[in-house]
Motif scaffolding. Structure first.
Motif, PDB file in Angstrom:
ATOM      1  N   GLY A 267       0.800  -1.219   0.000  1.00  0.00           N
ATOM      2  CA  GLY A 267       0.000   0.000   0.000  1.00  0.00           C
ATOM      3  C   GLY A 267       0.830   1.265   0.000  1.00  0.00           C
ATOM      4  O   GLY A 267       1.806   1.397   0.742  1.00  0.00           O
ATOM      5  N   VAL A 268       0.421   2.207  -0.843  1.00  0.00           N
ATOM      6  CA  VAL A 268       1.064   3.522  -0.919  1.00  0.00           C
ATOM      7  C   VAL A 268      -0.040   4.575  -0.868  1.00  0.00           C
ATOM      8  O   VAL A 268      -0.983   4.523  -1.658  1.00  0.00           O
ATOM      9  N   ALA A 269       0.051   5.512   0.055  1.00  0.00           N
ATOM     10  CA  ALA A 269      -0.953   6.561   0.163  1.00  0.00           C
ATOM     11  C   ALA A 269      -0.968   7.414  -1.112  1.00  0.00           C
ATOM     12  O   ALA A 269       0.092   7.702  -1.682  1.00  0.00           O
ATOM     13  N   LEU A 270      -2.165   7.783  -1.542  1.00  0.00           N
ATOM     14  CA  LEU A 270      -2.284   8.589  -2.751  1.00  0.00           C
ATOM     15  C   LEU A 270      -1.490   9.887  -2.627  1.00  0.00           C
ATOM     16  O   LEU A 270      -0.906  10.364  -3.597  1.00  0.00           O
ATOM     17  N   SER A 271      -1.433  10.438  -1.427  1.00  0.00           N
ATOM     18  CA  SER A 271      -0.708  11.698  -1.206  1.00  0.00           C
ATOM     19  C   SER A 271       0.799  11.545  -1.369  1.00  0.00           C
ATOM     20  O   SER A 271       1.516  12.544  -1.504  1.00  0.00           O
ATOM     21  N   ASP A 272       1.307  10.301  -1.350  1.00  0.00           N
ATOM     22  CA  ASP A 272       2.753  10.067  -1.480  1.00  0.00           C
ATOM     23  C   ASP A 272       3.189   9.905  -2.933  1.00  0.00           C
ATOM     24  O   ASP A 272       4.397   9.827  -3.199  1.00  0.00           O
ATOM     25  N   VAL A 273       2.242   9.801  -3.851  1.00  0.00           N
ATOM     26  CA  VAL A 273       2.574   9.607  -5.267  1.00  0.00           C
ATOM     27  C   VAL A 273       3.251  10.869  -5.826  1.00  0.00           C
ATOM     28  O   VAL A 273       2.738  11.979  -5.675  1.00  0.00           O
ATOM     29  N   LEU A 274       4.392  10.684  -6.465  1.00  0.00           N
ATOM     30  CA  LEU A 274       5.163  11.814  -6.986  1.00  0.00           C
ATOM     31  C   LEU A 274       4.852  12.125  -8.450  1.00  0.00           C
ATOM     32  O   LEU A 274       4.947  13.270  -8.871  1.00  0.00           O
ATOM     33  N   ALA A 275       4.503  11.082  -9.207  1.00  0.00           N
ATOM     34  CA  ALA A 275       4.207  11.269 -10.635  1.00  0.00           C
ATOM     35  C   ALA A 275       3.450  10.053 -11.132  1.00  0.00           C
ATOM     36  O   ALA A 275       3.424   9.006 -10.497  1.00  0.00           O
ATOM     37  N   VAL A 276       2.822  10.198 -12.311  1.00  0.00           N
ATOM     38  CA  VAL A 276       2.072   9.104 -12.930  1.00  0.00           C
ATOM     39  C   VAL A 276       2.575   8.904 -14.347  1.00  0.00           C
ATOM     40  O   VAL A 276       2.834   9.871 -15.079  1.00  0.00           O
ATOM     41  N   SER A 277       2.743   7.621 -14.725  1.00  0.00           N
ATOM     42  CA  SER A 277       3.226   7.309 -16.070  1.00  0.00           C
ATOM     43  C   SER A 277       2.271   6.333 -16.727  1.00  0.00           C
ATOM     44  O   SER A 277       1.664   5.490 -16.063  1.00  0.00           O
ATOM     45  N   GLU A 278       2.115   6.433 -18.028  1.00  0.00           N
ATOM     46  CA  GLU A 278       1.236   5.525 -18.779  1.00  0.00           C
ATOM     47  C   GLU A 278       1.861   4.141 -18.854  1.00  0.00           C
ATOM     48  O   GLU A 278       3.053   4.002 -19.120  1.00  0.00           O
ATOM     49  N   GLY A 279       0.996   3.131 -18.618  1.00  0.00           N
ATOM     50  CA  GLY A 279       1.402   1.752 -18.812  1.00  0.00           C
ATOM     51  C   GLY A 279       2.631   1.293 -18.065  1.00  0.00           C
ATOM     52  O   GLY A 279       3.326   2.004 -17.431  1.00  0.00           O
TER      53      GLY A 279
END
Length: 220
Positions: free
Chosen positions: A208-220
């Motif tokens: 589990g990783v908290a949504l607030s800890d996400v640094l970036a999003v990448s496709e696929g």
């Protein structure tokens, strides 16, 4: 007079016992009773009465504010859940050098953060037991956030087994060897809702990783 007083008191007592709290209507009923029964020769002090009204208004306002905050938290949690659900199947950059290697994802990508330009950043990849399986260098002369990509091969050019691997980086900053911060991309397999921390992304092989800890999003 006694009959009216008894009726008013009974009504107020009933409301209080049912609700376990005084409403604004109850307060003014009690205040009216207090004023009607006061001693004409020693009336209630105006300042005292105003203080009582102000005190009740404050408590009543705090109660309403708490209700509004509770409603706002519910709306925010729902919004966060909707936002997080759109990340299922995507890769997110998390603040950890550990990532998961599999047949479906035979390589690991990440970011090395540097406080200054470094000509050659030394990168090592360790398996779950801490054994180093691969070492290589990355050009860090641009400084800042440097891309790192491990192809899943060991130092002999053989594909390693599936599992958790940790990328570590080291460079010379101001003449001193320094461990550098590494974050890696992970595949989001599902989303969970936690009453205390909100939306939690379940990252494949990591947890589990908290949504607030996400640094970036990448496709696929």
């Amino acid at each position: 007079m006694n009959s009216v007083n008894s009726s008013t008191t009974d009504t107020s007592t009933t409301k209080t016992s049912n609700n376990q709290s005084l409403s604004q209507e109850d307060f003014f009923a009690l205040l009216s009773t207090q004023l009607s029964m006061q001693d004409p020769s020693n009336p209630v002090d105006n300042d005292q009465m105003i203080a009582q009204m102000a005190s009740f208004s404050t408590v009543d306002g705090i109660g309403k504010l708490n209700d509004e905050i509770s409603n706002l938290n519910t709306v925010m949690t729902s919004s966060q859940a909707l936002q997080a659900s759109g990340l299922v199947g995507q890769k997110v950059l998390v603040p950890s050098g550990t990532a998961y290697l599999s047949a479906d994802e035979p390589s690991i990508r990440g970011i090395i953060s540097t406080s200054a330009p470094i000509n050659a950043i030394k990168v090592s990849v360790q398996d779950a037991t801490g054994q180093v399986v691969r070492t290589f260098t990355v050009d860090g002369s641009a400084g800042g956030n440097i891309d790192v990509d491990w192809d899943g091969m060991d130092n002999s050019g053989n594909a390693v087994a599936a599992g958790q691997y940790t990328i570590k980086a080291n460079g010379v900053v101001d003449g001193k060897s320094e461990d550098l911060y590494v974050s890696t991309y992970g595949h989001v397999s599902s989303v969970s809702l936690n009453s205390s921390s909100g939306a939690v992304l379940n990252v494949r092989g990591i947890g589990g990783v908290a949504l607030s800890d996400v640094l970036a999003v990448s496709e696929g």
